[in-house]
Design a protein around this motif. Structure first.
Motif, short mmCIF file in Angstrom:
data_model
loop_
_atom_site.label_atom_id
_atom_site.label_comp_id
_atom_site.label_asym_id
_atom_site.label_seq_id
_atom_site.Cartn_x
_atom_site.Cartn_y
_atom_site.Cartn_z
N GLU A 144 -23.49 -56.12 -2.66
CA GLU A 144 -24.30 -55.76 -3.81
C GLU A 144 -24.52 -54.26 -3.95
O GLU A 144 -24.56 -53.74 -5.06
CB GLU A 144 -25.67 -56.46 -3.72
N ASN A 145 -24.61 -53.55 -2.83
CA ASN A 145 -25.05 -52.15 -2.88
C ASN A 145 -23.98 -51.11 -2.54
O ASN A 145 -24.10 -49.96 -2.94
CB ASN A 145 -26.23 -51.95 -1.92
N LEU A 146 -22.94 -51.50 -1.82
CA LEU A 146 -21.92 -50.53 -1.41
C LEU A 146 -20.54 -50.81 -1.99
O LEU A 146 -19.76 -49.88 -2.20
CB LEU A 146 -21.81 -50.47 0.12
N PHE A 147 -20.23 -52.07 -2.19
CA PHE A 147 -18.88 -52.41 -2.63
C PHE A 147 -18.60 -51.81 -4.01
O PHE A 147 -19.39 -51.94 -4.95
CB PHE A 147 -18.72 -53.93 -2.68
N GLN A 148 -17.45 -51.15 -4.13
CA GLN A 148 -17.05 -50.52 -5.38
C GLN A 148 -16.31 -51.54 -6.24
O GLN A 148 -15.12 -51.79 -6.07
CB GLN A 148 -16.18 -49.30 -5.10
N LYS A 149 -17.06 -52.13 -7.17
CA LYS A 149 -16.54 -53.26 -7.95
C LYS A 149 -15.65 -52.82 -9.11
O LYS A 149 -14.99 -53.65 -9.72
CB LYS A 149 -17.71 -54.07 -8.51
N HIS A 150 -15.67 -51.53 -9.43
CA HIS A 150 -14.98 -51.06 -10.62
C HIS A 150 -13.85 -50.09 -10.25
O HIS A 150 -13.83 -49.54 -9.15
CB HIS A 150 -15.95 -50.38 -11.59
N LYS A 151 -12.95 -49.86 -11.17
CA LYS A 151 -11.81 -48.98 -10.91
C LYS A 151 -12.21 -47.52 -10.82
O LYS A 151 -11.59 -46.73 -10.12
CB LYS A 151 -10.74 -49.16 -11.99
N SER A 152 -13.23 -47.13 -11.55
CA SER A 152 -13.67 -45.73 -11.54
C SER A 152 -14.88 -45.58 -10.65
O SER A 152 -15.85 -46.32 -10.78
CB SER A 152 -14.02 -45.28 -12.97
N PRO A 153 -14.86 -44.63 -9.72
CA PRO A 153 -15.97 -44.47 -8.76
C PRO A 153 -17.30 -44.18 -9.41
O PRO A 153 -18.34 -44.52 -8.89
CB PRO A 153 -15.51 -43.32 -7.87
#
Length: 258
Positions: A246-255
């Motif tokens: 929920e808090n660290l995983f980068q779910k999107h292509k752009s940081p």
């Protein structure tokens, strides 16, 4: 048990993390250690040199059984058939006792009390010393819990392994959280880097999930062949992994949107 058997049991205990003998009689040998809070009891089996082993005080039976299923007899009892078999059981149970459930936090609290009684020159140095010592204890707890091998690959070269927090040190609310062996994984350095910055996480079953920022070409260059999975996962890991997703995983292509 005769004198020879009891001597072999005590020798195995001393060599594998149970250096103190509380009781040694023909009926049982009871051992413990100054390094952890657990206790082990060894009693005669149905034949000579085969022993029944129980742990009146931790570590969790399920954790030992996961590592040594062939020695688990049910009802909290394990079997040691010969000195080598007993040694494997005693060594693994001692490793778990030194990491679970809060051994690292207890050791840290004792060391912090000594530091506070005789602190370094500045508060900044004191804070740095505390953090470094805490991280050392956390790493050792993970080394003990994962048997000195990567939680995914099983690689057991210490220089290649990192103690990776699911919920980072700075984001934890208590030292119990920071030093909880379930709040992290022992990972090879390249996997640790991905997990630490949120380019990889684990789902509820322990399978690695990669950020959309990592395409198949990057993963191939990293020699990561999907799917990869934790060697095991417990219920105690779940809340920390949920926090990581929920808090660290980068779910999107752009940081900038992560």
């Amino acid at each position: 048990m005769n004198t020879l058997e009891r001597t072999l049991i005590e020798k195995a205990g001393y060599a594998h993390g149970w250096e103190n003998v509380r009781e040694s009689t023909p009926e049982r040998v009871v051992m413990f250690s100054a390094r952890h809070k657990a206790e082990v009891q060894v009693t005669p089996g149905t034949t000579p040199m085969v022993w029944q082993v129980t742990f009146p005080k931790g570590p969790p039976t399920a954790e030992i059984a996961r590592s040594l299923p062939e020695q688990f007899q049910g009802d909290g009892t394990f079997q040691g058939a010969g000195e080598a078999s007993l040694g494997r059981l005693l060594r693994r149970s001692a490793e778990l006792a030194m990491s679970l459930p809060n051994q690292a936090a207890d050791l840290y609290a004792a060391e912090v009390a000594k530091l506070d009684a005789n602190p370094p020159s500045t508060t900044e140095v004191l804070a740095l010393v505390k953090q470094r010592r805490g991280q050392d204890l956390f790493r050792q707890a993970l080394m003990d819990y994962w048997g000195g091998a990567c939680a995914i690959t099983g690689i057991d070269v210490p220089e290649l392994l990192r103690a990776s927090h699911a919920k980072p040190w700075a984001r934890c609310e208590t030292d119990q959280e920071r030093l909880n062996a379930f709040n992290g994984f022992l990972l090879c350095s390249h996997i640790d880097a991905l997990f630490d910055c949120g380019l990889m996480t684990f789902d509820e079953l322990g399978t690695a999930v990669f950020s959309p920022r990592l395409d198949i070409e990057i993963l191939t260059r990293l020699a990561i062949n999907q799917p990869i999975k934790l060697r095991w996962l417990t219920a105690e890991h779940s809340p920390f992994l949920a926090w990581h997703r929920e808090n660290l995983f980068q779910k999107h292509k752009s940081p900038e949107y992560s």
